[in-house]
Design a protein around this motif. Structure first.
Motif, short mmCIF file in Angstrom:
data_model
loop_
_atom_site.label_atom_id
_atom_site.label_comp_id
_atom_site.label_asym_id
_atom_site.label_seq_id
_atom_site.Cartn_x
_atom_site.Cartn_y
_atom_site.Cartn_z
N UNK A 181 -77.48 108.32 6.53
CA UNK A 181 -78.17 109.33 5.73
C UNK A 181 -78.24 108.92 4.27
N UNK A 182 -78.73 109.86 3.46
CA UNK A 182 -78.98 109.58 2.04
C UNK A 182 -77.71 109.78 1.20
N UNK A 183 -77.13 108.69 0.77
CA UNK A 183 -75.93 108.73 -0.09
C UNK A 183 -74.87 109.68 0.49
N UNK A 184 -74.33 110.59 -0.36
CA UNK A 184 -73.28 111.49 0.12
C UNK A 184 -73.81 112.60 1.01
N UNK A 185 -75.13 112.83 0.98
CA UNK A 185 -75.70 113.85 1.85
C UNK A 185 -75.53 113.47 3.32
N UNK A 186 -75.19 112.21 3.57
CA UNK A 186 -74.94 111.77 4.95
C UNK A 186 -73.66 112.38 5.51
N UNK A 187 -72.75 112.79 4.61
CA UNK A 187 -71.43 113.27 5.09
C UNK A 187 -71.49 114.73 5.51
N UNK A 188 -70.87 115.06 6.65
CA UNK A 188 -70.79 116.47 7.06
C UNK A 188 -70.02 117.28 6.01
N UNK A 189 -70.33 118.60 5.95
CA UNK A 189 -69.76 119.48 4.93
C UNK A 189 -68.23 119.50 4.97
N UNK A 190 -67.64 119.20 6.14
CA UNK A 190 -66.17 119.25 6.24
C UNK A 190 -65.47 118.28 5.28
N UNK A 191 -66.19 117.31 4.76
CA UNK A 191 -65.55 116.35 3.85
C UNK A 191 -65.54 116.83 2.40
N UNK A 192 -66.16 117.96 2.13
CA UNK A 192 -66.20 118.46 0.75
C UNK A 192 -64.78 118.63 0.22
N UNK A 193 -64.55 118.16 -1.02
CA UNK A 193 -63.26 118.32 -1.67
C UNK A 193 -62.15 117.45 -1.11
N UNK A 194 -62.47 116.44 -0.31
CA UNK A 194 -61.41 115.64 0.32
C UNK A 194 -61.43 114.16 -0.04
N UNK A 195 -62.35 113.76 -0.92
CA UNK A 195 -62.40 112.33 -1.28
C UNK A 195 -61.63 112.08 -2.58
N UNK A 196 -60.76 111.07 -2.55
CA UNK A 196 -60.05 110.68 -3.76
C UNK A 196 -60.85 109.69 -4.56
#
Ligand code: GLN
Length: 293
Positions: A181-196
């Protein structure tokens, strides 16, 4: 078969000598090295082996295969696409024309990311590699940091197939998850707030510099992985807009850029971001910008 030397079987030393001359005449800046890498590929041996047995004869089949590769190299095709391999950070990666060939300067990004992870985030957080291409960054980090989990995205399904192959090859496929997918929009919403940490080597060559790229880059590498709009920063601007939702507070971005681009980014940094540093590559050129949210 025909091979220009009267039907005799060439030995390794002679074949290399002739190939080097041919590639040099075609304008290759690394003719001898190219000749060696391609011959080692044809013989399925290490490059050093060529020096151990310079008198070994090539079979007719090997000679024909070598000749075909030399012809393609002489026409400008990059060696990495001819062999399907490229070394990066001490590991061999599979590459196809669907992915940018990993560059040595990108090793700086891997080194910085591993360092930051150890210093600041050695716990249950995730690293993302956005625009992973061959997976060189994501897979290298998973190899270097045995407890880390990496999320890798790319807009190109063909690139993701290569990246997955590399993750399997280096036995880290259980710790690298791939998303199309397009940059971070490829990630499912469950990853919000979890990347260091978010790493990215997105396309950053300005459209206006198209004419300055070496022909083997311009004609053979994927334009999707090279060009980033008028000043090269179009994709990074979008990434900066998407990133806050996914980062933990104090999370960082490490972005590979071209010299001069950090100043432009710094001038227009959206609220909430802090420029932590601009890191120089081995040639002393600005290569990685580090931002904190
Ligand atoms: N460094 C690449 C080059 O050689 C560009 C890579 C990129 O745009 N991310 O042009």
């Amino acid at each position: 078969m025909q091979h220009g030397l009267g039907g005799c079987q060439l030995d390794i030393a002679t074949a290399l000598f002739a190939a080097t001359r041919r590639l040099r005449a075609a304008g290759s800046p690394s003719a001898r090295l190219d000749a060696e890498v391609l011959l080692a590929h044809v013989l399925s041996c290490e490059r050093l082996h060529l020096y151990r047995v310079p008198e070994q004869k090539l079979s007719a089949g090997q000679q024909a295969q070598y000749d075909a590769l030399l012809q393609r190299r002489a026409a400008g095709e990059p060696v990495a696409y001819l062999t399907g391999r490229r070394e990066f950070y001490g590991r061999e990666f599979i590459v196809t024309p669907a992915v940018l060939i990993p560059r040595p300067e990108t090793e700086l990004l891997v080194e910085l990311a591993a360092q930051r992870w150890r210093e600041r985030f050695d716990h249950a957080l995730y690293i993302a590699d956005i625009g992973t291409g061959s997976g060189a960054i994501a897979v290298s980090l998973a190899c270097l940091l045995p407890r880390v989990r990496v999320l890798a995205t790319d807009v190109s399904p063909a690139a993701l197939a290569v990246a997955l192959e590399n993750a399997v090859r280096h036995a880290v496929a259980q710790r690298v998850a791939f998303y199309q997918g397009d940059l971070l929009a490829a990630l499912p919403a469950e990853w919000a707030g979890r990347l260091g940490l978010i790493c990215a080597n997105l396309p950053y060559v300005p459209e206006t510099e198209r004419g300055q790229l070496p022909p083997d880059v311009l004609h053979y590498e994927p334009h999707l992985a090279l060009f980033g709009g008028p000043d090269g920063l179009a994709l990074y601007r979008r990434l900066l807009a998407q990133a806050p939702r996914f980062l933990v507070p104090g999370g960082r971005l490490l972005l590979e850029i071209a010299p001069g681009q950090p100043e432009i980014l710094a001038r227009e940094l959206p609220p909430g971001w802090r420029l932590c540093g601009v890191h120089l590559d081995l040639a002393g050129r600005e290569r990685v910008v580090e931002l904190e949210y």
